[in-house]
Design a protein around this motif. Structure first.
Motif, short mmCIF file in Angstrom:
data_model
loop_
_atom_site.label_atom_id
_atom_site.label_comp_id
_atom_site.label_asym_id
_atom_site.label_seq_id
_atom_site.Cartn_x
_atom_site.Cartn_y
_atom_site.Cartn_z
N TYR A 118 36.59 52.94 46.75
CA TYR A 118 37.89 53.58 46.52
C TYR A 118 37.79 55.02 46.03
O TYR A 118 38.75 55.56 45.51
N GLY A 119 36.70 55.70 46.25
CA GLY A 119 36.49 57.09 45.84
C GLY A 119 37.74 57.91 45.58
O GLY A 119 38.19 58.04 44.46
N GLN A 120 38.32 58.50 46.61
CA GLN A 120 39.51 59.35 46.44
C GLN A 120 40.81 58.63 46.75
O GLN A 120 41.88 59.24 46.73
N SER A 121 40.74 57.33 47.00
CA SER A 121 41.97 56.55 47.18
C SER A 121 42.72 56.51 45.85
O SER A 121 42.11 56.35 44.80
N ASP A 122 44.02 56.66 45.90
CA ASP A 122 44.82 56.70 44.67
C ASP A 122 45.27 55.29 44.30
O ASP A 122 46.38 54.87 44.60
N VAL A 123 44.38 54.55 43.66
CA VAL A 123 44.62 53.15 43.32
C VAL A 123 45.23 53.03 41.93
O VAL A 123 45.01 53.88 41.07
N PRO A 124 45.99 51.95 41.69
CA PRO A 124 46.66 51.79 40.39
C PRO A 124 45.69 51.29 39.31
O PRO A 124 44.63 50.75 39.60
N LEU A 125 46.12 51.44 38.08
CA LEU A 125 45.38 50.88 36.95
C LEU A 125 45.65 49.39 36.85
O LEU A 125 46.72 48.91 37.21
N ALA A 126 44.69 48.66 36.30
CA ALA A 126 44.83 47.21 36.15
C ALA A 126 45.67 46.84 34.93
O ALA A 126 46.30 45.80 34.92
N TYR A 127 45.65 47.69 33.91
CA TYR A 127 46.29 47.33 32.64
C TYR A 127 47.21 48.45 32.17
O TYR A 127 47.18 49.56 32.68
N ASP A 128 47.95 48.16 31.14
CA ASP A 128 48.87 49.09 30.51
C ASP A 128 48.15 50.34 30.04
O ASP A 128 47.18 50.25 29.27
#
Length: 189
Positions: free
Chosen positions: A19-29
């Motif tokens: 996921y290098g430059q992919s804008d992925v979400p955070l898992a937690y708050d």
């Protein structure tokens, strides 16, 4: 001068995905992650941030930097561009392509994205512009690759070696320049 590099918190995608430059979400708050990180930095006696936090513009970094205080996003602090491998499971990538990349880690671009040399140069330009001559502490929320290439450059280690060092999500790396020489104060604290 102190340079404090923080790896973004865990991401909310399946394990084993490139996921290098992919804008992925955070898992937690993010607020909880910021509180925990702030407590760890205080316990380690990390110098306080002066001015804005520097950050990758990708949400997994920028959200944490914003939660810690004012931030300044810079695309040069983004993770390496894995090109056609972005978003794919590492196990699904042709083994011959992975081997070719590993065989010439510095210059190979089997994925069509950035080579390690190109990536290092991009990150180095950020460092040269932001950190070369200053004395105030600089705080950065970024990615494992950025942290590793900066550390290798500053302590004059082989990048291939530093790429093997464990760096947890939320890990703190603290470097200090004393009399023109950089020292590693903490790794993965």
């Amino acid at each position: 001068m102190d340079l404090v590099l923080i790896r973004h918190p865990a991401v909310g995608i399946d394990a084993g995905i490139c996921y290098g430059q992919s804008d992925v979400p955070l898992a937690y708050d993010v607020a909880g992650s910021a509180r925990v990180l702030d407590q760890r930095m205080r316990a380690l006696k990390v110098p306080a941030c002066v001015g804005a936090w520097h950050t990758s513009p990708l949400q997994r970094c920028a959200l944490l930097a914003d939660a810690l205080g004012a931030s300044h996003a810079d695309p040069r602090l983004m993770e390496i561009d894995f090109g056609a491998w972005e978003g794919r499971a590492w196990d699904d990538i042709d083994r011959a392509l992975l081997d070719a990349w590993a065989g010439d880690l510095e210059h190979a671009r089997a994925h069509g994205g950035e080579s390690l040399a190109q990536f290092s140069a991009r990150v180095g330009r950020w460092f040269d512009e932001t950190c070369r001559d200053g004395d105030a502490p600089v705080h950065v929320v970024t990615h494992a690759g950025v942290i590793r290439v900066l550390t290798a450059r500053l302590i004059e280690a082989r990048p291939a070696s530093v790429l093997q060092w464990t760096l947890d999500h939320g890990g703190i790396v603290w470097l200090r320049r004393t009399r023109g020489e950089w020292f590693l104060v903490r790794w993965n604290a």
